[in-house]
Design a protein around this motif. Structure first.
Motif, PDB file in Angstrom:
ATOM      1  N   ILE A  39    -131.466  13.235   7.285  1.00 27.40           N
ATOM      2  CA  ILE A  39    -130.503  13.281   8.399  1.00 27.40           C
ATOM      3  C   ILE A  39    -129.223  13.981   7.963  1.00 27.40           C
ATOM      4  O   ILE A  39    -128.682  14.842   8.676  1.00 27.40           O
ATOM      5  CB  ILE A  39    -130.196  11.858   8.909  1.00 27.40           C
ATOM      6  CG1 ILE A  39    -131.433  11.255   9.577  1.00 27.40           C
ATOM      7  CG2 ILE A  39    -129.033  11.883   9.906  1.00 27.40           C
ATOM      8  CD1 ILE A  39    -131.265   9.790   9.977  1.00 27.40           C
ATOM      9  N   THR A  42    -129.625  17.626   7.645  1.00 27.45           N
ATOM     10  CA  THR A  42    -129.647  18.234   8.978  1.00 27.45           C
ATOM     11  C   THR A  42    -128.234  18.507   9.484  1.00 27.45           C
ATOM     12  O   THR A  42    -127.993  19.492  10.191  1.00 27.45           O
ATOM     13  CB  THR A  42    -130.381  17.301   9.968  1.00 27.45           C
ATOM     14  OG1 THR A  42    -131.758  17.239   9.599  1.00 27.45           O
ATOM     15  CG2 THR A  42    -130.260  17.782  11.390  1.00 27.45           C
ATOM     16  N   ALA A  43    -127.302  17.629   9.136  1.00 27.91           N
ATOM     17  CA  ALA A  43    -125.920  17.804   9.592  1.00 27.91           C
ATOM     18  C   ALA A  43    -125.314  19.094   9.068  1.00 27.91           C
ATOM     19  O   ALA A  43    -124.417  19.673   9.693  1.00 27.91           O
ATOM     20  CB  ALA A  43    -125.071  16.612   9.158  1.00 27.91           C
ATOM     21  N   HIS A 129    -117.231  16.147  11.057  1.00 24.84           N
ATOM     22  CA  HIS A 129    -118.586  15.915  11.563  1.00 24.84           C
ATOM     23  C   HIS A 129    -118.739  14.437  11.907  1.00 24.84           C
ATOM     24  O   HIS A 129    -118.301  13.571  11.153  1.00 24.84           O
ATOM     25  CB  HIS A 129    -119.618  16.308  10.510  1.00 24.84           C
ATOM     26  CG  HIS A 129    -120.928  16.736  11.088  1.00 24.84           C
ATOM     27  ND1 HIS A 129    -121.363  18.047  11.114  1.00 24.84           N
ATOM     28  CD2 HIS A 129    -121.900  16.024  11.707  1.00 24.84           C
ATOM     29  CE1 HIS A 129    -122.537  18.113  11.700  1.00 24.84           C
ATOM     30  NE2 HIS A 129    -122.894  16.893  12.068  1.00 24.84           N
ATOM     31  N   ILE A 131    -121.429  11.473  12.526  1.00 24.49           N
ATOM     32  CA  ILE A 131    -122.816  11.123  12.189  1.00 24.49           C
ATOM     33  C   ILE A 131    -123.038   9.668  12.578  1.00 24.49           C
ATOM     34  O   ILE A 131    -122.152   8.822  12.394  1.00 24.49           O
ATOM     35  CB  ILE A 131    -123.085  11.318  10.685  1.00 24.49           C
ATOM     36  CG1 ILE A 131    -122.929  12.805  10.315  1.00 24.49           C
ATOM     37  CG2 ILE A 131    -124.481  10.819  10.305  1.00 24.49           C
ATOM     38  CD1 ILE A 131    -123.077  13.091   8.832  1.00 24.49           C
ATOM     39  N   ALA A 163    -118.758  18.966  15.289  1.00 22.85           N
ATOM     40  CA  ALA A 163    -120.182  18.789  15.552  1.00 22.85           C
ATOM     41  C   ALA A 163    -120.585  17.327  15.392  1.00 22.85           C
ATOM     42  O   ALA A 163    -119.868  16.526  14.775  1.00 22.85           O
ATOM     43  CB  ALA A 163    -121.002  19.675  14.616  1.00 22.85           C
ATOM     44  N   THR A 165    -124.175  14.747  14.650  1.00 27.45           N
ATOM     45  CA  THR A 165    -125.586  14.537  14.353  1.00 27.45           C
ATOM     46  C   THR A 165    -125.876  13.072  14.604  1.00 27.45           C
ATOM     47  O   THR A 165    -125.362  12.199  13.887  1.00 27.45           O
ATOM     48  CB  THR A 165    -125.930  14.920  12.899  1.00 27.45           C
ATOM     49  OG1 THR A 165    -125.586  16.308  12.689  1.00 27.45           O
ATOM     50  CG2 THR A 165    -127.409  14.723  12.618  1.00 27.45           C
ATOM     51  N   THR A 167    -128.638   9.826  16.315  1.00 25.37           N
ATOM     52  CA  THR A 167    -129.997   9.384  16.616  1.00 25.37           C
ATOM     53  C   THR A 167    -130.051   8.783  18.025  1.00 25.37           C
ATOM     54  O   THR A 167    -129.101   8.143  18.478  1.00 25.37           O
ATOM     55  CB  THR A 167    -130.482   8.330  15.613  1.00 25.37           C
ATOM     56  OG1 THR A 167    -129.624   7.183  15.673  1.00 25.37           O
ATOM     57  CG2 THR A 167    -130.496   8.879  14.193  1.00 25.37           C
ATOM     58  N   SER A 199    -129.846  20.586  19.787  1.00 23.96           N
ATOM     59  CA  SER A 199    -131.160  20.843  19.185  1.00 23.96           C
ATOM     60  C   SER A 199    -131.725  19.540  18.628  1.00 23.96           C
ATOM     61  O   SER A 199    -130.990  18.734  18.039  1.00 23.96           O
ATOM     62  CB  SER A 199    -131.064  21.895  18.085  1.00 23.96           C
ATOM     63  OG  SER A 199    -130.060  21.546  17.137  1.00 23.96           O
ATOM     64  N   LYS A 201    -133.690  18.007  15.872  1.00 23.57           N
ATOM     65  CA  LYS A 201    -133.986  18.441  14.512  1.00 23.57           C
ATOM     66  C   LYS A 201    -135.318  17.899  14.005  1.00 23.57           C
ATOM     67  O   LYS A 201    -136.114  18.619  13.432  1.00 23.57           O
ATOM     68  CB  LYS A 201    -132.846  18.029  13.578  1.00 23.57           C
ATOM     69  CG  LYS A 201    -131.539  18.748  13.860  1.00 23.57           C
ATOM     70  CD  LYS A 201    -131.706  20.253  13.746  1.00 23.57           C
ATOM     71  CE  LYS A 201    -130.413  21.009  13.906  1.00 23.57           C
ATOM     72  NZ  LYS A 201    -130.601  22.470  13.795  1.00 23.57           N
ATOM     73  N   VAL A 219    -133.539  12.826  16.089  1.00 17.15           N
ATOM     74  CA  VAL A 219    -132.242  13.201  15.513  1.00 17.15           C
ATOM     75  C   VAL A 219    -131.763  14.474  16.210  1.00 17.15           C
ATOM     76  O   VAL A 219    -132.437  15.507  16.141  1.00 17.15           O
ATOM     77  CB  VAL A 219    -132.351  13.433  13.995  1.00 17.15           C
ATOM     78  CG1 VAL A 219    -131.000  13.850  13.420  1.00 17.15           C
ATOM     79  CG2 VAL A 219    -132.862  12.171  13.297  1.00 17.15           C
ATOM     80  N   LYS A 221    -128.642  17.286  17.081  1.00 18.25           N
ATOM     81  CA  LYS A 221    -127.363  17.867  16.651  1.00 18.25           C
ATOM     82  C   LYS A 221    -126.675  18.522  17.844  1.00 18.25           C
ATOM     83  O   LYS A 221    -127.306  19.249  18.616  1.00 18.25           O
ATOM     84  CB  LYS A 221    -127.564  18.889  15.538  1.00 18.25           C
ATOM     85  CG  LYS A 221    -126.248  19.402  14.953  1.00 18.25           C
ATOM     86  CD  LYS A 221    -126.464  20.228  13.693  1.00 18.25           C
ATOM     87  CE  LYS A 221    -125.138  20.694  13.101  1.00 18.25           C
ATOM     88  NZ  LYS A 221    -125.323  21.477  11.862  1.00 18.25           N
TER      89      LYS A 221
END
Length: 353
Positions: A39, A42-43, A129, A131, A163, A165, A167, A199, A201, A219, A221
């Motif tokens: 995860i 992916t970020a 970011h 998360i 941004a 990321t 769930t 998107s 991921k 997950v 983003k």
């Protein structure tokens, strides 16, 4: 690169502090560090970043974040039971981690992100970011709230195009990214996509969580767009999509009709003409650009007839249903009275004689 020293495993932390996932808070722990690392990968590159982690729980994702070159980590946790386990990570983080106990639904993240991370909106995304392994019960209302903030460049997004990321339940994730004509296309699809590039991921099987949910997890983003695809207020776009997808599989003409009083069908045709959108297309087939054309047309109509904005289809429908219910109750009472006193009228006539 700073890495965490050897620490008790997440399973050991859970056992030491007697932690358990609370169903009423929709908590599901992700303990597999291979998945938490995936995860975080992916970020993207978190070097020198300020990361805000939402709902860290016992700290599975938190560990993977701290094992990157992240400069600052702020975790926001509502459940105070997890604070002692998070403090272990904070103590081992070499001053990089800060714990805040609070409810993210009412939290302004810009208050805790230092101003030096700020970028202009038109610049590249800032070194910020978000998360989070979000509880299912708050994921949708939370992302709608954050999208509203993105539209006004407020909350954390006063610092730039930060941004995210996050769930979600797999089905919600599919709805977020759904293109036109997809079976998952819905209001949430348009609301997310007109403001962000989104998107999916990868997916995580539900059995990877503790306790395992009955659904898989996706997950997703989000990267805010420099320019939204629809140039109208968030409230107007949300209203349009709520009405459009009230009848997602019927022609747009029927959905658009819920925006106006029953005696103003002329406004539906005005809206179709102004937007250039086919009235016989179905809402789930509309592109984001077409929804934008409908929003622009609606804004034009409101500008000419402001009272239209106060019309609420659901309240009118509820009032009609209440009237129908009252009529049925009165009719039932009349039948009961008639059956209880069948000879009342006859006896009354005899008395008059």
């Amino acid at each position: 690169m700073i890495r965490l020293p050897p620490l008790p495993t997440i399973q050991e932390i859970i056992r030491i502090y007697g932690l358990s996932a609370r169903k009423k808070l929709s908590q599901n722990f992700l303990l597999d560090l291979n998945l938490t690392r995936k995860i975080i990968k992916t970020a993207g590159n978190l070097k020198d970043c300020c990361v805000v982690e939402v709902g860290p729980g016992p700290g599975g994702l938190t560990r993977s974040i701290l094992n990157t070159e992240v400069e600052k980590l702020i975790v926001i946790e509502k459940d105070g039971r997890f604070v002692p386990s998070l403090e272990i990570l904070s103590d081992a983080s070499h001053g990089r981690m800060k714990i805040i106990q609070g409810d993210i639904l009412g939290f302004d993240m810009s208050d805790v992100v230092p101003p030096e991370y700020t970028c202009q909106w038109q610049d590249n995304t800032p070194n910020i970011h978000v998360i989070g392994n979000l509880p299912f019960s708050v994921s949708t209302p939370l992302i709608i709230r954050w999208l509203n903030s993105i539209s006004t460049q407020s909350n954390l997004w006063s610092r730039g195009r930060a941004a995210m990321t996050l769930t979600f339940q797999k089905e919600v994730a599919e709805r977020i990214i759904a293109p036109p004509r997809s079976e998952y296309r819905c209001r949430l699809s348009v609301m997310c996509q007109y403001l962000c590039n989104v998107s999916l991921k990868f997916s995580i099987p539900g059995k990877a969580f503790v306790p395992p949910p009955k659904v898989d997890v996706g997950v997703v983003k989000f990267v805010p767009r420099r320019e939204p695809l629809i140039r109208q207020s968030f409230a107007l776009v949300e209203r349009m999509n709520r009405h459009l997808f009230h009848h997602p599989n019927k022609f747009c003409f029927k959905s658009l009709g819920t925006l106006f009083p029953p005696d103003r069908e002329d406004l539906i045709w005005t809206m179709v003409e102004l937007s250039g959108v086919d009235a016989q297309i179905r809402p789930f087939e509309l592109t984001n650009e077409q929804v934008g054309q409908l929003c622009n047309a609606y804004a034009t109509i409101i500008g000419q007839e402001p009272d239209i904005l106060t019309y609420e289809f659901r309240s009118q429908k509820s009032a009609k249903e209440r009237r129908q219910k009252v009529t049925k109750v009165l009719a039932l009472e009349q039948r009961l009275l008639s059956s209880s006193f069948p000879n009342e009228n006859i006896d009354s006539e005899k008395d008059q004689r």
